[in-house]
Design a protein around this motif. Structure first.
Motif, PDB file in Angstrom:
ATOM      1  N   THR A 228       0.819  -1.215   0.000  1.00 37.42           N
ATOM      2  CA  THR A 228       0.000   0.000   0.000  1.00 37.42           C
ATOM      3  C   THR A 228       0.847   1.258   0.000  1.00 37.42           C
ATOM      4  N   SER A 374      -7.820   3.464   0.567  1.00 37.30           N
ATOM      5  CA  SER A 374      -8.359   2.245  -0.034  1.00 37.30           C
ATOM      6  C   SER A 374      -9.713   2.505  -0.677  1.00 37.30           C
ATOM      7  N   ALA A 378      -7.612   4.431  -4.302  1.00 31.81           N
ATOM      8  CA  ALA A 378      -7.452   3.263  -5.176  1.00 31.81           C
ATOM      9  C   ALA A 378      -8.275   3.424  -6.450  1.00 31.81           C
ATOM     10  N   CYS A 424      -8.800  -1.689  -3.459  1.00 31.86           N
ATOM     11  CA  CYS A 424      -9.800  -1.175  -2.522  1.00 31.86           C
ATOM     12  C   CYS A 424     -10.159  -2.213  -1.473  1.00 31.86           C
ATOM     13  N   GLY A 427      -6.996  -3.479   0.513  1.00 32.28           N
ATOM     14  CA  GLY A 427      -6.525  -2.404   1.377  1.00 32.28           C
ATOM     15  C   GLY A 427      -7.402  -2.227   2.600  1.00 32.28           C
TER      16      GLY A 427
END
Length: 450
Positions: A228, A374, A378, A424, A427
């Motif tokens: 990430t 996220s 993302a 997404c 995360g």
């Protein structure tokens, strides 16, 4: 009403106005015709936009990259950084094409309305404001760490955050990005020099008996937590529409985006590799904190202007979205009115205050940044770009048949959407699990604590 296509290929054959903008573009552009206005927004050259993009994206996020290499290994980490940079360049191209095709788009919220209707507009506008506020808070925490290192931690951390928040707020105040553009030159210079100082310091005083791994075998949870960092180090696309809207020649936007991605990818890879090789697997995040005290102070001190300007850009963007939404097609947008300036100053104060309160008052704020990234970054940086191309190709040509005809590009766009969805969901999973683990281990401090 049928929309006109303003792709780059069409510019040369169109009559050009005195501002060098495509004929007809200003009729639909968010800021319209600005001749005679007190406040003119569309003044930026592509070079200054490139510098603004670099100032916004290449900031404290890069300081987490060496620790990512420590988790996955040198080679996989560098490959990931380069891949994500190339991927971000591709999605930048899709985003710029969409903006040129739809001059009325000023933010991700406007794009959401075109793609998904009124609900899409509200969701993406909300996501833009939330992510911008959280990103401002992240820069405040970076400033907190830097000031604490420079003063040997003599004050409460919350006070450092408050001290840093004041100039961040003041730098957010210009109504146009042109008012911040030349400051961004200082910002970019500071992060470049700070990174070089950090690499030199690591080379001069490397960690003794350090461990450097080419490849590391680890769990999905640990690996994705580290992944990430490079994913969100490129998370600046949510500001691109705002920046392109204030360009003199929007058709040059891809030059700015390509300059950004080339610089960011190269700089990230070199900085992460050199720092990791000399500091080893014990490197901290941010990596400057692993340097000897004198070098740590030098690197953080030089990087301070970048942290300030990046935080100001994020707060400016959150405020600009709401301000334009309120006063679009109103005289208050382009004139020095009491209502216009009063609303602008209130919004700037509100966004900066929200970032400060979240940064010092929410013990799990760092994790919340991960959740916001996220949920929104993302998509803004990766996934939603696929929808942009699919939408325009479908409506500009003959629907599904156009997708089939350009099957390679269609496949890439579908994969882009899938990657955004994966980042997404994964995360969110690893961030929420990290919060649970942090509470279980007692690592979460009390609100508004030092």
């Amino acid at each position: 009403m049928e929309s006109k296509n303003y792709d780059n290929d069409e510019y040369d054959s169109r009559p050009v106005q005195s501002s060098a903008r495509p004929a007809g573009y200003d009729d639909r552009d968010v800021f319209g015709h600005e001749e005679g206005n007190d406040i003119k927004y569309k003044t930026l050259s592509w070079q200054l936009v490139a510098v603004l993009m670099i100032a916004e994206i290449v900031s404290n996020g890069m300081l987490s990259l060496p620790s990512s290499l420590a988790v996955v290994g040198l080679v996989p980490g560098i490959i990931l950084i380069v891949f994500l940079g190339v991927f971000a360049t591709y999605t930048s191209w899709l985003l710029v094409k969409f903006k040129l095709r739809h001059p009325e788009v000023h933010t991700m919220g406007d794009a959401g309305k075109i793609l998904f209707g009124p609900i899409g507009r509200e969701v993406l506008a909300f996501g833009t404001v939330v992510f911008a506020i959280f990103a401002t808070g992240g820069q405040l925490l970076a400033g907190q760490i830097a000031l604490s290192a420079l003063s040997d931690g003599k004050l409460c951390l919350m006070l450092y955050t408050g001290i840093f928040a004041i100039p961040t707020l003041l730098l957010s105040l210009p109504r146009t990005l042109d008012g911040l553009s030349w400051l961004s030159v200082v910002s970019v210079a500071s992060i470049i020099v700070a990174g070089i100082v950090g690499m030199v310091a690591a080379g001069i005083e490397p960690t003794p008996d350090r461990q450097v791994d080419i490849v590391v075998t680890t769990s999905f949870f640990s690996a994705f937590i580290s992944i990430t960092n490079p994913v969100f180090a490129y998370a600046g696309h949510f500001m691109f529409f705002v920046m392109v809207s204030e360009m003199r020649r929007p058709q040059d936007a891809m030059k700015a985006a390509f300059t950004l991605q080339t610089f960011a990818t190269t700089y990230y890879a070199v900085f992460a590799a050199v720092t990791y090789v000399y500091l080893g697997s014990a490197v901290l995040s941010p990596s400057f904190s692993s340097l000897p005290p004198k070098w740590q102070k030098a690197a953080y001190g030089i990087a301070l202007p970048n942290f300030l300007l990046a935080g100001s850009l994020y707060a400016h963007t959150a405020s600009k979205l709401v301000f334009v939404r309120i006063f679009r097609k109103s005289r208050h947008l382009h004139s020095h009115t009491v209502l216009g300036w009063g609303t602008w100053i209130f919004l700037i104060f509100l966004m900066n205050a929200a970032a400060f309160v979240l940064a010092v008052g929410v013990p799990i704020f760092n994790y919340l940044i991960g959740i916001a990234a996220s949920l929104f970054a993302a998509w803004f940086t990766y996934g939603i770009a696929g929808f942009f191309w699919l939408h325009d190709e479908y409506h500009d040509n003959d629907g599904v048949r156009a997708w089939k005809r350009r099957w390679a590009q269609t496949t890439l766009c579908v994969l882009t959407i899938a990657v955004g969805a994966f980042i997404c969901v994964a995360g969110l999973y690893v961030t929420i699990r990290a919060i649970v683990d942090a509470y279980a281990s007692g690592a979460i401090s009390a609100p508004f604590s030092c």
